[in-house]
Structures are given as structure tokens and as C-alpha cells.
Enzyme design. Sequence first.
Site, PDB file in Angstrom:
ATOM      1  N   ALA A   1     -15.466 -29.554  -5.369  1.00 21.74           N
ATOM      2  CA  ALA A   1     -15.148 -29.171  -4.101  1.00 21.74           C
ATOM      3  C   ALA A   1     -12.878 -29.730  -3.565  1.00 21.74           C
ATOM      4  O   ALA A   1     -12.445 -29.353  -5.073  1.00 21.74           O
ATOM      5  CB  ALA A   1     -15.725 -29.857  -2.927  1.00 21.74           C
ATOM      6  N   HIS A   2     -12.977 -29.182  -2.779  1.00 16.79           N
ATOM      7  CA  HIS A   2     -11.310 -28.726  -2.307  1.00 16.79           C
ATOM      8  C   HIS A   2     -10.619 -30.407  -2.221  1.00 16.79           C
ATOM      9  O   HIS A   2     -12.060 -31.061  -1.431  1.00 16.79           O
ATOM     10  CB  HIS A   2     -11.581 -27.975  -1.091  1.00 16.79           C
ATOM     11  CG  HIS A   2     -12.068 -28.788   0.322  1.00 16.79           C
ATOM     12  ND1 HIS A   2     -11.709 -28.198   2.352  1.00 16.79           N
ATOM     13  CD2 HIS A   2     -12.474 -29.862   0.692  1.00 16.79           C
ATOM     14  CE1 HIS A   2     -12.913 -28.860   2.694  1.00 16.79           C
ATOM     15  NE2 HIS A   2     -13.020 -29.641   1.477  1.00 16.79           N
ATOM     16  N   ASN A   3      -9.725 -30.566  -2.616  1.00 15.24           N
ATOM     17  CA  ASN A   3      -8.992 -31.466  -2.846  1.00 15.24           C
ATOM     18  C   ASN A   3      -9.384 -32.651  -3.837  1.00 15.24           C
ATOM     19  O   ASN A   3      -8.431 -33.618  -4.081  1.00 15.24           O
ATOM     20  CB  ASN A   3      -8.808 -31.849  -1.968  1.00 15.24           C
ATOM     21  CG  ASN A   3      -7.897 -31.429  -1.002  1.00 15.24           C
ATOM     22  OD1 ASN A   3      -8.278 -30.788   0.098  1.00 15.24           O
ATOM     23  ND2 ASN A   3      -6.808 -31.014  -0.758  1.00 15.24           N
TER      24      ASN A   3
ATOM     25  N   GLN B   1      -7.823 -22.965   4.394  1.00 19.38           N
ATOM     26  CA  GLN B   1      -7.876 -24.047   3.037  1.00 19.38           C
ATOM     27  C   GLN B   1      -6.495 -23.109   2.235  1.00 19.38           C
ATOM     28  O   GLN B   1      -6.341 -21.956   1.455  1.00 19.38           O
ATOM     29  CB  GLN B   1      -8.346 -23.121   1.849  1.00 19.38           C
ATOM     30  CG  GLN B   1      -9.859 -23.215   2.640  1.00 19.38           C
ATOM     31  CD  GLN B   1     -10.199 -24.924   2.987  1.00 19.38           C
ATOM     32  OE1 GLN B   1     -10.551 -25.833   1.677  1.00 19.38           O
ATOM     33  NE2 GLN B   1     -10.278 -25.474   4.101  1.00 19.38           N
TER      34      GLN B   1
END
Length: 340
Positions: A250-252, A209
Site C-alpha cells: 500500500a501507499h507510503n 495520491q
Amino acid sequence: MITIEQLITQIEQRQPVINKAELSAEQLCQKLGGIGSLTTANDTQLSFLADPRYLSSLADSQAGAVLVTANHRQQVPASTLALVIANPYLAYASASQLFAYQSASSRIHPNAVIADSAIIGEQVSIGAFCVIGEQVQLGARTALAAHVTIEAGTRVGSDCVIKSQVVIGHDCTIGDHVRVHAGTSIGSEGFGFAPTNDPSTTGWERIAQLGRVIIGDHVRIGSQTCIDRGAIDDTVIGNHVIIDNLVQVAHNVHIGDGTAIAAHTGIAGSTHIGKRCIIGGAVGITGHIEIADDVTLSGMTMVTKSIKQAGSYSSGTVAMPTANWRRAAVRFRQLGRDER
């Protein structure tokens, strides 16, 4: 103790006190030691009437001062000082900050571990057993409780409050006036994996990540919430966002300014949420979708597609007797079958 004059100054950061000019010097010097309900407050406490349903309690209130609208000013007892404003609940929120617990004066605990390259602003407080990594920047008057970890390259703005056991990953950016409550994780590794030919024997290939978490100003993040760093691009939380306990971002994910998110909500990766959205408890939002500005999602709503128009959205069913629910579930399944 807080004087009425100090109270008015605090309230007027958001809205005017309409009858301020009518108050005498003696009234402005009156001191209050706390806040109570209309029925329990004593003559050294502040109270408020935000809901007309409680108007019957106002006439008998023993409060030293009460926040009311102009419509209800005449119902305030003669022994109680009326402070007239347009929005009593907002005024109460402003006033409550004057009576909140204040931590000890700024100091750096000798047990804290601080990298030599870290930049520590003026009047910063760092509690016992904190770990501050290389090239971390802490803005003026920021306070870290015990056992906070901030990894290398992260910048935390001024006037922030970070409670115990918070972990902030490397290279993140936290704005000014941010409050992060106990046990929260910011900038941990997002849930990114690529399947191999047979995950049961050769497992999943971890995707590093590489993004960051960027958090704006005046953000509140509740306890045990997790905000994952981006996979490639950054995870972004806008200004004036408030997030409850036990929320997964979560990511992004991008969250627009002024959005509020209640507990147990889960937001999957690469979702963009607009400004001023209200997201109820236990809402589930799938990934790679967009939610427009000014959307309200009621509790336990499941969002699987983009929402392009502002408004209120709901899903799920309310509780009912089990036998009734089973019959309704059967009918719902029948509705989903193809007609023959």
C-alpha cells in the site's frame, strides 16, 4: 551449450570453485546443455547435491558434472566431473541463469507507441503495443515485452526486464537490474479516502495520491502484484528485495534492502519493514507500524503492532480435525473473558 569454464566464471561471481586449479583444459571445454536432478540428469547436464538426504542418489548419477561440497567429493562417480564449492544450492542458482530462455535480440516493434520526448537507451527492446509516455527514460539493455505501459516522467534503469501487461504509473523510479513479471501494477493510485458525514448517501471523498514509487536495484516483483504510489511521501522498495506473486504493497510503505515477501501478503499503508526480513505467504501487516531488521514472519501471521526485536514471529493455528478445532476455539474464547 555452456562450457565448464563459462559455468565456473558464473558461479565465481558469488563464491569460489575450490578445485578449479585441478581441472584440465579438456575438462574446462566440456559442454553442458541443461540442468537435471541427480536421478535424471544425463552426461550433458549439470546436477547438484544441496541436501545430504539425497546422497544415495549421487553414487549412481549419470550427470556430466555435479556441484558438491568438499565433504561429498569422494562420492561423485568417476564418470562425472565434480565442481567443489561451499554452497551447492547457491552455485546451482547462479548456474541456472546460463540455461534460462533468452529473448530475441533488441528491437523496437513498429506497433509500439513512444512519445517523442522519451529517452531510449542503447540496445533496448520494446515489444508490440507498448505505450511509452512523455519524458520516460529507459536505460540500456532494458527489455519490455508486449503491452507494457509506462506513464509520463518515469525512469527505468538499465538491464531491466518488464513482462507483458505491466503498468508503471507516472513519475516513478525503477533501478537497475529489476525484473517485473506479467500483470503487475506499480504506481497506481493508493487506497485513500476521507469519509463524509454519511458515506451511504454522500460517499467517500477521494484523496489524490501525490507521491511516487521508488524501487531500488536488483529487485524482483512477481506477477499480479500491486505497489501503490505514496499519498504524500513516496512508497519505497529497497535494493535486492524479492516479492512473490499477488502481493499488495500500500501507499507510503517502506521495505528495507534484502527483504523477501511471499505470495498473498498484504501490507497496509505507511508501514516500515526493515532489512533482510523474511515474510511468509498470506501474511497480513497492518498500517503505520515498524518491523525491525532480520524479522521472520511465518505464513498467515497477522501483525497488528510494531516488532522491535529481530527474530521469528507466528500467529494463527495449524489445520486440525474440525471437531478438535471447534473445541479449541471454545477454550480460546473462554480464555479471553474477564474473570468474575
